[in-house]
Design a protein around this motif. Sequence first.
Motif, PDB file in Angstrom:
ATOM      1  N   ALA A  75     -52.469  61.733  20.536  1.00 22.80           N
ATOM      2  CA  ALA A  75     -52.410  60.732  21.604  1.00 22.80           C
ATOM      3  C   ALA A  75     -53.043  61.254  22.883  1.00 22.80           C
ATOM      4  O   ALA A  75     -53.798  60.545  23.557  1.00 22.80           O
ATOM      5  N   GLY A  76     -52.724  62.500  23.257  1.00 19.05           N
ATOM      6  CA  GLY A  76     -53.284  63.064  24.473  1.00 19.05           C
ATOM      7  C   GLY A  76     -54.791  63.185  24.392  1.00 19.05           C
ATOM      8  O   GLY A  76     -55.509  62.790  25.326  1.00 19.05           O
ATOM      9  N   TYR A  77     -55.295  63.714  23.297  1.00 20.65           N
ATOM     10  CA  TYR A  77     -56.743  63.903  23.150  1.00 20.65           C
ATOM     11  C   TYR A  77     -57.479  62.566  23.187  1.00 20.65           C
ATOM     12  O   TYR A  77     -58.488  62.404  23.883  1.00 20.65           O
ATOM     13  N   THR A  78     -56.982  61.586  22.425  1.00 22.75           N
ATOM     14  CA  THR A  78     -57.659  60.289  22.331  1.00 22.75           C
ATOM     15  C   THR A  78     -57.628  59.539  23.653  1.00 22.75           C
ATOM     16  O   THR A  78     -58.540  58.754  23.956  1.00 22.75           O
ATOM     17  N   SER A  79     -56.581  59.756  24.455  1.00 20.47           N
ATOM     18  CA  SER A  79     -56.484  59.048  25.733  1.00 20.47           C
ATOM     19  C   SER A  79     -57.625  59.416  26.681  1.00 20.47           C
ATOM     20  O   SER A  79     -58.012  58.609  27.528  1.00 20.47           O
ATOM     21  N   HIS A  80     -58.161  60.632  26.542  1.00 22.26           N
ATOM     22  CA  HIS A  80     -59.204  61.088  27.462  1.00 22.26           C
ATOM     23  C   HIS A  80     -60.477  60.247  27.364  1.00 22.26           C
ATOM     24  O   HIS A  80     -60.936  59.688  28.378  1.00 22.26           O
ATOM     25  N   PRO A  81     -61.098  60.124  26.171  1.00 28.08           N
ATOM     26  CA  PRO A  81     -62.309  59.292  26.114  1.00 28.08           C
ATOM     27  C   PRO A  81     -62.047  57.820  26.411  1.00 28.08           C
ATOM     28  O   PRO A  81     -62.913  57.145  26.971  1.00 28.08           O
ATOM     29  N   VAL A  82     -60.852  57.319  26.066  1.00 23.30           N
ATOM     30  CA  VAL A  82     -60.533  55.922  26.376  1.00 23.30           C
ATOM     31  C   VAL A  82     -60.485  55.722  27.894  1.00 23.30           C
ATOM     32  O   VAL A  82     -61.011  54.741  28.429  1.00 23.30           O
ATOM     33  N   ALA A  83     -59.869  56.677  28.604  1.00 22.27           N
ATOM     34  CA  ALA A  83     -59.822  56.576  30.055  1.00 22.27           C
ATOM     35  C   ALA A  83     -61.215  56.717  30.662  1.00 22.27           C
ATOM     36  O   ALA A  83     -61.555  56.027  31.639  1.00 22.27           O
ATOM     37  N   ASP A  84     -62.051  57.587  30.096  1.00 23.42           N
ATOM     38  CA  ASP A  84     -63.415  57.763  30.615  1.00 23.42           C
ATOM     39  C   ASP A  84     -64.281  56.535  30.394  1.00 23.42           C
ATOM     40  O   ASP A  84     -65.310  56.364  31.068  1.00 23.42           O
ATOM     41  N   MET A  85     -63.913  55.674  29.453  1.00 20.73           N
ATOM     42  CA  MET A  85     -64.650  54.421  29.278  1.00 20.73           C
ATOM     43  C   MET A  85     -64.536  53.523  30.510  1.00 20.73           C
ATOM     44  O   MET A  85     -65.376  52.650  30.733  1.00 20.73           O
ATOM     45  N   MET A  86     -63.484  53.750  31.312  1.00 20.95           N
ATOM     46  CA  MET A  86     -63.255  52.921  32.488  1.00 20.95           C
ATOM     47  C   MET A  86     -64.070  53.370  33.697  1.00 20.95           C
ATOM     48  O   MET A  86     -63.880  52.856  34.788  1.00 20.95           O
ATOM     49  N   THR A  87     -64.937  54.347  33.502  1.00 21.60           N
ATOM     50  CA  THR A  87     -65.820  54.812  34.569  1.00 21.60           C
ATOM     51  C   THR A  87     -67.202  54.199  34.376  1.00 21.60           C
ATOM     52  O   THR A  87     -67.537  53.723  33.283  1.00 21.60           O
ATOM     53  N   PRO A  88     -68.051  54.189  35.424  1.00 18.57           N
ATOM     54  CA  PRO A  88     -69.372  53.554  35.297  1.00 18.57           C
ATOM     55  C   PRO A  88     -70.230  54.138  34.190  1.00 18.57           C
ATOM     56  O   PRO A  88     -70.972  53.417  33.521  1.00 18.57           O
ATOM     57  N   ALA A  89     -70.138  55.473  33.939  1.00 18.61           N
ATOM     58  CA  ALA A  89     -71.018  56.088  32.952  1.00 18.61           C
ATOM     59  C   ALA A  89     -70.561  55.837  31.521  1.00 18.61           C
ATOM     60  O   ALA A  89     -71.368  55.868  30.590  1.00 18.61           O
TER      61      ALA A  89
END
Length: 374
Positions: free
Chosen positions: A97-111
């Motif tokens: 859960a912790g690992y997967t949350s990182h790329p999901v959260a980064d999807m919310m950035t412009p890049a």
Amino acid sequence: MLAPTHMVAGQAAFVALSLAVGHAPSWPEACLAAGAALLPDLDKRHGVVGRLFPWLSEPLEYRFGHRTLTHSLLACIVLAMLLWPLLPHGLWLAVVAGYTSHPVADMMTPAGVGWFWPARWRCVLPGNERYRMRAMGWGELAFAAILAVATIPLLGMAQSKPGTGSVIAAAIGDIATARTRYDAEKGNNRWSLRLEGRDNLTLADVNGNYPIIGPWKAAGFLIDTEGGPQTVCRSGDCNWYAESAVAVKGERQETLTRHIDAEHTSPAALMNALKPLEASGEVYLIGSLTARGIAAQAPSVAVSGDDVSLSYAEPRVIESWGARPLRDLLITVQVRHSPGDTVPKLALSEETAGVIPAELRPWLHEDDKFSRDR
């Protein structure tokens, strides 16, 4: 996003997943989820994790680039598969859960991120760039604050009533899924089966919530009912047929085992040995022995000739065995007790009176009166 935001998101994802699958999260597991949420940034040599492992982060960033390989769906799946046989269920949930949350959260950035790497697509969430968050901006701060506040009540719900929040399991209601979850987490809690089904013999409804005694065959359960132990599965081979079944984790308990490996004893001696254990908690017998004239008591006591098999049998079944000698005992005694309670050792006296030596048994006729009386 900044490292603190990822740590908060990792904890929130772990708590939400724990509530969904009915796992009671612990603080060490939550801390592990927060740490695992930083791992995808191994591909950034100037990041928090990248600076700890420069020998790995520099070649990753140089060869693949930031937010590609380590931020991909492929990496999440491989990590989950590799750790599944290695970690306990709670720790596995925390890391994944912790690992997967990182790329999901980064999807919310412009890049965005290369979620489907090695494809070159960049995935973003939401699609409108105006609503994505910039690093160190007010949007990221508000996002982290909302997650931190929302995690507190979710954590309380998951810890106070483990199993009642098993949203996924309740939605599926499949007994095979309930058995898989029980097998993965049994041992440290009491369990019950929320059942909708019918009696295979009388066809009467048997809906209710029943304490789980133990597993039964490949995908069933042995449960405690007012009428005694019953087997539950999704076929006609069991006492009850399960149309819908959810394994519900209850209060904490500890499980301890004692072992009996004896050539001879008597029912009275066996009961006396088990009494101190019964004072400590619930006692169940699993194993085999040899004795004449013992009646089967399905599903806990199965008899084939002189061979007796015990499957989570309660000590009270021994009361009906009379004074006949018991031989070749190989029994595991399982004691389920409250956390912290002391369970005494098991002391079984080996009684040989009335037991025919093995060397003489082939010379005796099965119907010989002396053989039956002894």
